[in-house]
Design a protein around this motif. Structure first.
Motif, short mmCIF file in Angstrom:
data_model
loop_
_atom_site.label_atom_id
_atom_site.label_comp_id
_atom_site.label_asym_id
_atom_site.label_seq_id
_atom_site.Cartn_x
_atom_site.Cartn_y
_atom_site.Cartn_z
N SER A 210 1.58 17.05 -26.49
CA SER A 210 0.49 17.26 -27.27
C SER A 210 0.35 18.71 -27.48
N THR A 211 -0.57 19.12 -28.44
CA THR A 211 -0.65 20.62 -28.56
C THR A 211 -1.12 21.27 -27.40
N PRO A 212 -0.62 22.48 -27.30
CA PRO A 212 -0.84 23.25 -26.02
C PRO A 212 -2.42 23.77 -26.18
N ILE A 213 -2.93 23.94 -25.00
CA ILE A 213 -4.31 24.35 -24.85
C ILE A 213 -4.44 25.60 -24.17
N GLN A 214 -5.72 26.41 -24.05
CA GLN A 214 -5.74 27.67 -23.52
C GLN A 214 -6.55 27.27 -22.13
N VAL A 215 -6.39 27.84 -21.17
CA VAL A 215 -7.18 27.86 -20.00
C VAL A 215 -7.49 29.11 -19.28
N LYS A 216 -8.71 29.16 -18.56
CA LYS A 216 -8.98 30.53 -17.86
C LYS A 216 -9.57 30.04 -16.38
N ALA A 217 -9.10 30.71 -15.57
CA ALA A 217 -9.87 30.63 -14.11
C ALA A 217 -10.93 31.54 -14.07
N CYS A 218 -11.90 30.95 -13.23
CA CYS A 218 -13.04 31.56 -13.10
C CYS A 218 -13.53 31.79 -11.59
N ILE A 219 -14.40 32.75 -11.55
CA ILE A 219 -14.77 32.97 -9.92
C ILE A 219 -15.73 31.89 -9.69
N GLY A 220 -15.46 31.53 -8.73
CA GLY A 220 -16.27 30.13 -8.26
C GLY A 220 -15.45 28.94 -8.09
N ASN A 221 -13.82 29.14 -8.26
CA ASN A 221 -13.17 28.07 -8.07
C ASN A 221 -13.44 26.69 -9.06
N TYR A 222 -13.47 27.35 -10.27
CA TYR A 222 -13.43 26.50 -11.50
C TYR A 222 -12.89 26.65 -12.50
N TYR A 223 -12.42 26.06 -13.65
CA TYR A 223 -11.50 26.48 -14.82
C TYR A 223 -12.33 25.95 -16.30
N VAL A 224 -12.19 26.71 -17.22
CA VAL A 224 -12.54 26.15 -18.46
C VAL A 224 -11.35 26.12 -19.50
N TYR A 225 -11.42 25.22 -20.37
CA TYR A 225 -10.11 24.69 -21.15
C TYR A 225 -10.83 24.91 -22.73
N LYS A 226 -9.60 25.15 -23.27
CA LYS A 226 -10.14 25.08 -24.93
C LYS A 226 -9.25 23.95 -25.45
N PHE A 227 -10.14 22.84 -25.32
CA PHE A 227 -9.39 21.63 -25.79
C PHE A 227 -9.20 21.43 -27.36
N VAL A 228 -8.11 20.94 -27.70
CA VAL A 228 -7.82 20.67 -28.92
C VAL A 228 -7.48 19.16 -29.41
N LYS A 229 -7.58 18.86 -30.45
CA LYS A 229 -7.17 17.29 -30.84
C LYS A 229 -5.67 17.00 -30.38
N PRO A 230 -5.66 15.94 -29.80
CA PRO A 230 -4.13 15.58 -29.39
C PRO A 230 -3.40 15.08 -30.62
N VAL A 231 -1.96 14.71 -30.47
CA VAL A 231 -1.42 14.46 -31.78
C VAL A 231 -1.14 13.10 -32.02
N VAL A 232 -1.39 12.28 -30.85
CA VAL A 232 -1.49 10.67 -31.09
C VAL A 232 -2.98 10.31 -30.38
N CYS A 233 -3.15 8.96 -30.89
CA CYS A 233 -3.92 8.08 -30.12
C CYS A 233 -3.16 6.67 -29.52
N HIS A 234 -3.76 6.33 -28.53
CA HIS A 234 -4.74 6.63 -27.75
C HIS A 234 -4.41 7.52 -26.68
N SER A 235 -4.82 8.60 -26.43
CA SER A 235 -4.74 9.49 -25.33
C SER A 235 -5.93 10.54 -25.16
N ALA A 236 -6.12 10.89 -24.05
CA ALA A 236 -7.36 11.71 -23.43
C ALA A 236 -6.99 12.80 -22.36
N TYR A 237 -7.67 13.53 -22.38
CA TYR A 237 -7.62 14.77 -21.24
C TYR A 237 -8.09 14.24 -20.17
#
Length: 405
Positions: A210-237
């Protein structure tokens, strides 16, 4: 002859345009420029040819995406009990919708967030139980129908969770082809990184890239993601149910795993609490040049980094250190003591007294040292004096902070 060539080229442009259903009204204008200079006629024809080249490049990209997705169409139905099959969405929309994908990508040049805004504090919470890696259902979901915008943080029933870093069994995460993160999550010091995303199908963990996404690690042991549309259906993060423990880690802990299945909180080892302090004096008189002052009377030597036999301090760990040294002189003109680090003279304790007066001078110096660095004091000129009780010729220091260099 040149005019005839222009007409032939114009005919070719019209024919090429017709193959892609282009509006050729612009091309026909070339026939109405007979009274124009030849260079203007040529310029218009060349312009149309460039436009055709650009459109051909776009069509080639669309064809490549369609070719990648074609294996999906050739598969047998996933499950006779499933409400929706792979070849269509619930609304009858075509599986791949390739043209609309390219339109979305071409029109998405604007950045959703202003420069300088930390996505760790500006995100959309995504708390959907069906995204969990242990969730399965007959009613499948496709993230291609989502209108993704900006950054997202994954939750599971209000608790922080993160994407899986290993292959997820098909028919999980509420979809047919679960999407997982390739390359692992970044560290905080890595900032925003780009990661590949794979979808599992036909016993191939990365059959669908699928299309690459951006990820960042945050203080507090969690992550944020910049999700985009996958190239096919049916698929999900997906959201890895095994990573729920990471949300319980303290600020002084990191969430680690060896098999990407079992996760645990572990104290950060980079925060070494080393205690290094020393304080020593020279109970006597020093005259002229002395390469290394041997401070024989040692009051404090925590960490045993100071050698009273040589007068040399050797850094046991890398970090930030602070040193101080002093002299007492009088009536003998200029007197200099230098702090020497790794053979370089870095700081001086200077005094210049004439007559019967006496003065003391204390100097300090803070620096970052690597493990094994040497520090000592040299008496360069003049005359200094002290006795067993005055402590006027002294040398000391402390480790302020451990730091990797």
């Amino acid at each position: 002859m040149l005019a005839l060539c222009i007409q032939v080229i114009a005919v070719l442009v019209i024919c090429a345009a017709g193959t892609e259903n282009r509006d050729v009204s612009t091309v026909f204008s070339a026939w109405n420029m007979g009274d124009k200079p030849l260079h203007e006629q040529l310029a218009m024809v060349y312009k149309e040819m460039e436009n055709l080249k650009n459109e051909q490049a776009v069509m080639k990209q669309k064809h490549e995406v369609m070719s990648q997705a074609l294996p999906y169409c050739s598969q047998p139905p996933l499950n006779t009990d499933v409400d929706m099959n792979l070849t269509s969405l619930s609304g009858g929309e075509h599986l791949f919708n390739t043209l609309s994908q390219f339109e979305d990508e071409e029109g998405s040049g604007e950045d959703e967030h202003e420069a300088g805004v930390d996505p760790c504090h500006h995100y959309t919470a995504l708390d959907q139980v069906w995204r969990a890696t242990n969730y399965t259902t007959k009613k499948v979901v496709c993230d291609r129908s989502m209108q993704w915008k900006g950054w997202y943080r994954l939750f599971y029933r209000g608790k922080t969770i993160q994407m899986p870093e290993r292959c997820v069994r098909k028919e999980m995460c509420g979809t047919h082809s679960p999407l997982w993160l390739v390359g692992g999550h970044p560290r905080i010091r890595d900032g925003v990184v780009t990661r590949k995303v794979c979808g599992n199908w036909r016993n191939n963990c990365c059959l669908y890239k699928s299309t690459p996404i951006q990820v960042k690690a945050c203080i507090g042991n969690y992550y944020v993601y910049k999700f985009v549309k996958p190239v096919v259906c049916h698929s999900a993060y997906c959201a890895d149910i095994n990573t729920l423990v990471c949300g319980k880690c303290r600020k002084s802990e990191s969430c680690i795993t060896r098999d990407k299945i079992t996760w645990m909180c572990q104290k950060n080892r980079n925060r070494v609490k080393a205690k290094i302090h020393f304080f020593a004096s020279f109970p006597g008189q020093i005259s002229g040049k002395v390469n290394k002052i041997v401070y024989r009377k040692v009051f404090v030597n925590q960490g045993r980094a100071f050698n009273y036999r040589t007068g040399i301090f050797r850094a046991p760990v890398s970090g930030v250190y602070q040193f101080f040294f002093s002299t007492q002189t009088g009536g003998s003109g200029p007197t200099d003591l230098w702090l020497v680090i790794n053979g370089y003279w870095m700081a001086v304790s200077h005094s210049n007294v004439q007559g019967p007066n006496s003065v003391g001078n204390l100097s300090t110096y803070m620096t970052t040292l690597r493990k094994g660095a040497t520090v000592y004091v040299t008496h360069n000129r003049g005359r200094s004096w002290a006795n067993t009780s005055s402590n006027t010729i002294i040398f000391g220091g402390s480790l302020l902070m451990v730091r990797k260099i």
